[in-house]
Write an enzyme that holds these catalytic residues in place. Sequence first.
Site, mmCIF file in Angstrom:
data_model
loop_
_atom_site.group_PDB
_atom_site.id
_atom_site.type_symbol
_atom_site.label_atom_id
_atom_site.label_comp_id
_atom_site.label_asym_id
_atom_site.label_seq_id
_atom_site.Cartn_x
_atom_site.Cartn_y
_atom_site.Cartn_z
ATOM 1 N N ASN A 13 -7.544 96.401 -55.483
ATOM 2 C CA ASN A 13 -6.057 96.321 -55.685
ATOM 3 C C ASN A 13 -5.514 94.990 -56.137
ATOM 4 O OD1 ASN A 13 -3.244 96.568 -55.500
ATOM 5 N ND2 ASN A 13 -3.516 97.399 -53.553
ATOM 6 N N HIS B 247 -0.878 103.449 -59.658
ATOM 7 C CA HIS B 247 -1.018 102.091 -59.014
ATOM 8 C C HIS B 247 -2.509 102.314 -58.026
ATOM 9 C CE1 HIS B 247 -1.598 98.538 -56.512
ATOM 10 N NE2 HIS B 247 -1.131 99.436 -55.296
ATOM 11 N N CYS C 48 3.488 96.098 -55.348
ATOM 12 C CA CYS C 48 2.658 96.934 -56.230
ATOM 13 C C CYS C 48 3.354 97.699 -56.791
ATOM 14 C CB CYS C 48 1.734 97.830 -55.165
ATOM 15 S SG CYS C 48 0.563 97.138 -54.237
HETATM 16 O O1 UT7 Z 1 -1.124 98.541 -52.554
HETATM 17 C C1 UT7 Z 1 -0.330 98.326 -51.502
HETATM 18 C C2 UT7 Z 1 -0.591 99.518 -50.609
HETATM 19 N N1 UT7 Z 1 -1.576 99.380 -49.671
HETATM 20 C C3 UT7 Z 1 -2.282 100.882 -49.793
HETATM 21 O O2 UT7 Z 1 -1.798 101.677 -50.125
HETATM 22 C C4 UT7 Z 1 -3.307 100.792 -48.718
HETATM 23 C C5 UT7 Z 1 -3.113 102.073 -47.831
HETATM 24 N N2 UT7 Z 1 -4.247 102.216 -46.569
HETATM 25 C C6 UT7 Z 1 -5.587 102.348 -47.248
HETATM 26 O O3 UT7 Z 1 -6.123 102.617 -48.331
HETATM 27 C C7 UT7 Z 1 -6.397 102.734 -45.920
HETATM 28 O O4 UT7 Z 1 -5.807 103.076 -44.863
HETATM 29 C C8 UT7 Z 1 -7.673 101.605 -45.764
HETATM 30 C C9 UT7 Z 1 -8.789 101.659 -46.901
HETATM 31 C C10 UT7 Z 1 -7.033 100.278 -45.427
HETATM 32 C C11 UT7 Z 1 -8.332 102.072 -44.422
HETATM 33 O O5 UT7 Z 1 -8.908 103.445 -44.397
HETATM 34 P P1 UT7 Z 1 -8.800 104.527 -43.405
HETATM 35 O O6 UT7 Z 1 -9.496 105.590 -43.741
HETATM 36 O O7 UT7 Z 1 -7.329 104.721 -43.103
HETATM 37 O O8 UT7 Z 1 -9.432 103.825 -42.194
HETATM 38 P P2 UT7 Z 1 -8.953 103.409 -40.701
HETATM 39 O O9 UT7 Z 1 -8.008 102.307 -40.835
HETATM 40 O O10 UT7 Z 1 -8.468 104.678 -40.131
HETATM 41 O O11 UT7 Z 1 -10.226 102.917 -40.070
HETATM 42 C C12 UT7 Z 1 -11.439 103.919 -39.912
HETATM 43 C C13 UT7 Z 1 -12.513 103.068 -39.263
HETATM 44 C C14 UT7 Z 1 -11.969 102.400 -37.935
HETATM 45 O O12 UT7 Z 1 -12.993 102.449 -36.879
HETATM 46 P P3 UT7 Z 1 -13.034 103.339 -35.705
HETATM 47 O O13 UT7 Z 1 -11.715 103.134 -35.155
HETATM 48 O O14 UT7 Z 1 -13.016 104.732 -36.536
HETATM 49 O O15 UT7 Z 1 -14.265 103.074 -35.184
HETATM 50 C C15 UT7 Z 1 -11.622 100.830 -38.620
HETATM 51 O O16 UT7 Z 1 -12.042 100.192 -37.587
HETATM 52 O O17 UT7 Z 1 -13.051 101.963 -40.209
HETATM 53 C C16 UT7 Z 1 -12.891 100.700 -39.334
HETATM 54 N N3 UT7 Z 1 -12.894 99.960 -40.415
HETATM 55 C C17 UT7 Z 1 -13.771 99.281 -41.127
HETATM 56 N N4 UT7 Z 1 -15.040 99.492 -41.238
HETATM 57 C C18 UT7 Z 1 -15.829 98.681 -42.232
HETATM 58 C C19 UT7 Z 1 -11.646 99.262 -40.879
HETATM 59 N N5 UT7 Z 1 -11.801 98.443 -42.157
HETATM 60 C C20 UT7 Z 1 -12.911 98.326 -42.224
HETATM 61 C C21 UT7 Z 1 -14.180 97.842 -43.111
HETATM 62 N N6 UT7 Z 1 -15.213 97.947 -43.098
HETATM 63 N N7 UT7 Z 1 -13.469 96.883 -44.033
#
Ligand code: UT7
Length: 328
Positions: A282, A252, A112
């Site tokens: 992204n 980014h 990225c």
């Molecule tokens: O460009 C390269 C660098 N990459 C980045 O900068 C990405 C960085 N990370 C992120 O942007 C975020 O961490 C994500 C968007 C990937 C995830 O968001 P989050 O707020 O950190 O969510 P989380 O992983 O804490 O998950 C929250 C909940 C979980 O459920 P429980 O455990 O709370 O019941 C996940 O299982 O959301 C669930 N979840 C989803 N639900 C619906 C995870 N992915 C999804 C999904 N749809 N696609």
Amino acid sequence: MNAKITATAHYVPERVMTNFELEKLVETSDEWIRTRTGISQRHIAAENEATSDLSTKVANSLLEKRGIPAEEIDIIIVCTVTPDHFAPSTAALVQNNIGATNAWGFDLSGACTGFLYGLETGSKFINSGKYQKVMVIGVDTMSSILDFTDRDTCVLFGDGAGGAILEPTESGSGIFDSILHMDGSGGHFLHVPGGGSRMPATVESVQAKQHYIRQDGKKVFKFAVKGMADVSERILKQNNLTGDDIALFIPHQANKRIIDAAANRCNIPAEKVLINIDFYGNTTAGTIPIGMNEAVEDGRIKDGDIILLAAFGAGFTWGSILMRWDAS
Ligand code: UT7
């Protein structure tokens, strides 16, 4: 001798995939994707469309906008983690496609942060005085390494390309500072395990889906917020600038919440922050040059403006660049 950007261009594949389409593939919802990331849709390459095709569209558009023949390009740098092949380089394919018969070049793997690494590298070639025109393209066909059964990754990425031509300037404008970092200890949080010399492709590795991108989103999120905010704040400080001096912040586009956190830390108001993640997701090395070209075309960037770029990505890699715009 500074390097300045004299042309910008971008291209995204025609096909749009909405969050609603993804709802049919994995257990997710439009609401979750929008509120957690800011993404509403992304563009996905056609079956016969690869990274060199996206790059060639951008390269031809750059030549047309700059009004120069391909023979004038000295170096082509293609920043990508999704090249057409390991060999030849995507840069060589682009060189041949556009007929840049006097150019040499290479692919650069900075994920990225790839476009920032590319701008830094290209600008040093210009600084040397030996080269007059360097084409830098940030491009990724992320759909080629996405597992559309993995909701942790498939909702986040899209395909797209953008680029710029760098040329010398004696006016003191152009790129005037950069801070770039790498920390390989974070490599395993965002990676493609298979397909390289560590795990060459076998029937078993393909069946085990080792050739797709994997991410520990929560971990990467924490590092990304800190990395992008730190490096943006530092580059402003070391140039005695504040958020008020910045005409446009082009970060980014990985997650709107990461962008908001970095902009807040630098006191850059929302209207000065470029956000297009809603439309493209992204696109890895593509996000910054796509945003930059959109801003130029919309008149959001004008000569004399100070522009701040910042990125964070796999590696980990991260960095920021400051430039005074001067396309004339
Ligand atoms: O460009 C390269 C660098 N990459 C980045 O900068 C990405 C960085 N990370 C992120 O942007 C975020 O961490 C994500 C968007 C990937 C995830 O968001 P989050 O707020 O950190 O969510 P989380 O992983 O804490 O998950 C929250 C909940 C979980 O459920 P429980 O455990 O709370 O019941 C996940 O299982 O959301 C669930 N979840 C989803 N639900 C619906 C995870 N992915 C999804 C999904 N749809 N696609």
